[in-house]
Design a protein around this motif. Sequence first.
Motif, PDB file in Angstrom:
ATOM      1  N   THR A   1       2.550-110.626 -69.632  1.00  0.00           N
ATOM      2  CA  THR A   1       1.418-111.004 -70.309  1.00  0.00           C
ATOM      3  C   THR A   1       1.602-111.808 -70.621  1.00  0.00           C
ATOM      4  O   THR A   1       1.569-113.111 -69.831  1.00  0.00           O
ATOM      5  CB  THR A   1       1.757-110.806 -72.419  1.00  0.00           C
TER       6      THR A   1
ATOM      7  N   THR B   1       3.806-118.934 -72.244  1.00  0.00           N
ATOM      8  CA  THR B   1       5.356-119.998 -72.896  1.00  0.00           C
ATOM      9  C   THR B   1       6.157-119.894 -71.817  1.00  0.00           C
ATOM     10  O   THR B   1       7.007-121.645 -71.955  1.00  0.00           O
ATOM     11  CB  THR B   1       5.952-118.699 -73.686  1.00  0.00           C
TER      12      THR B   1
ATOM     13  N   GLU C   1       0.399-114.276 -71.934  1.00  0.00           N
ATOM     14  CA  GLU C   1       1.166-114.810 -73.278  1.00  0.00           C
ATOM     15  C   GLU C   1       2.505-115.075 -72.724  1.00  0.00           C
ATOM     16  O   GLU C   1       3.131-116.767 -73.346  1.00  0.00           O
ATOM     17  CB  GLU C   1       1.270-114.586 -74.997  1.00  0.00           C
TER      18      GLU C   1
ATOM     19  N   THR D   1      -8.771-121.994 -71.374  1.00  0.00           N
ATOM     20  CA  THR D   1      -7.467-120.998 -71.437  1.00  0.00           C
ATOM     21  C   THR D   1      -8.016-119.684 -69.977  1.00  0.00           C
ATOM     22  O   THR D   1      -7.480-118.890 -69.603  1.00  0.00           O
ATOM     23  CB  THR D   1      -8.592-119.742 -72.513  1.00  0.00           C
TER      24      THR D   1
ATOM     25  N   GLU E   1       3.202-125.113 -76.352  1.00  0.00           N
ATOM     26  CA  GLU E   1       1.326-124.227 -76.197  1.00  0.00           C
ATOM     27  C   GLU E   1       0.880-124.894 -76.125  1.00  0.00           C
ATOM     28  O   GLU E   1      -0.351-125.573 -76.210  1.00  0.00           O
ATOM     29  CB  GLU E   1       1.131-124.365 -78.379  1.00  0.00           C
TER      30      GLU E   1
END
Length: 233
Positions: free
Chosen positions: A180, A186, A182, A197, A192
């Motif tokens: 993913t 990570t 995300e 984006t 963070e």
Amino acid sequence: MKQRILVVEDEVQIAKVLKIELEYEDYEVHIEHDGLSGLENALGENYNLILLDVMLPKLSGIEVLRRLRKAGSHTPVILLTARNTTLDKVMGLDLGANDYVTKPFEIEELLARVRSSIRYHSSIISWQADRNEQPKISIKDLSVNTETREVTRSGESISLTPKEYDLLVYLLHHKNKIVTREGILTNVWGYEFEGETNVIDVYIRHLRKKLEDDSSDPLIQTVRGVGYTMKEK
């Protein structure tokens, strides 16, 4: 054993604050105030991370970085840059910087990036040791040597920036699986992420251009709405 950080910063007050904050986080810290002594120390000692100012006397931070990578050093480097030096940031990343922080910076953000860079570098070393295997990972005709960081496809060498390399290795470690966006942020960026984006899309595009070019056999596939995958077949 404490993790060791080299700070190369000519502004004495900034260097002093960094030393205090890093030592409070239980790092062992050494300070150099010019590029030449910073380079000599970086090549002569073992560090877990280098915080490197771009604007330095005697030798610029960019030149220090270039010589470090040319000498074969893979020690993580975070550049400290002025707010409007986009060219320095791009050049630094292309030469092998792992990250950058713009001045003036929030100390908590800097500490987060320090932890991230050290953690990621350590995880690669641990992964190799734990797996106790040949340091090569591959898919189809693409091969990566994680000891030398050499990337080849059909025997042809491919030059990647450190972040492109990190992204590729992460994808290869999860080949035949969907990762993913995300998960990529990570595990590859390691903190963070508060930047644009579309950063993953940009790096995926760069990777595809370098790895696939005009090939009719694409390696990286987009899973719409989820992430990306690299499949053997």
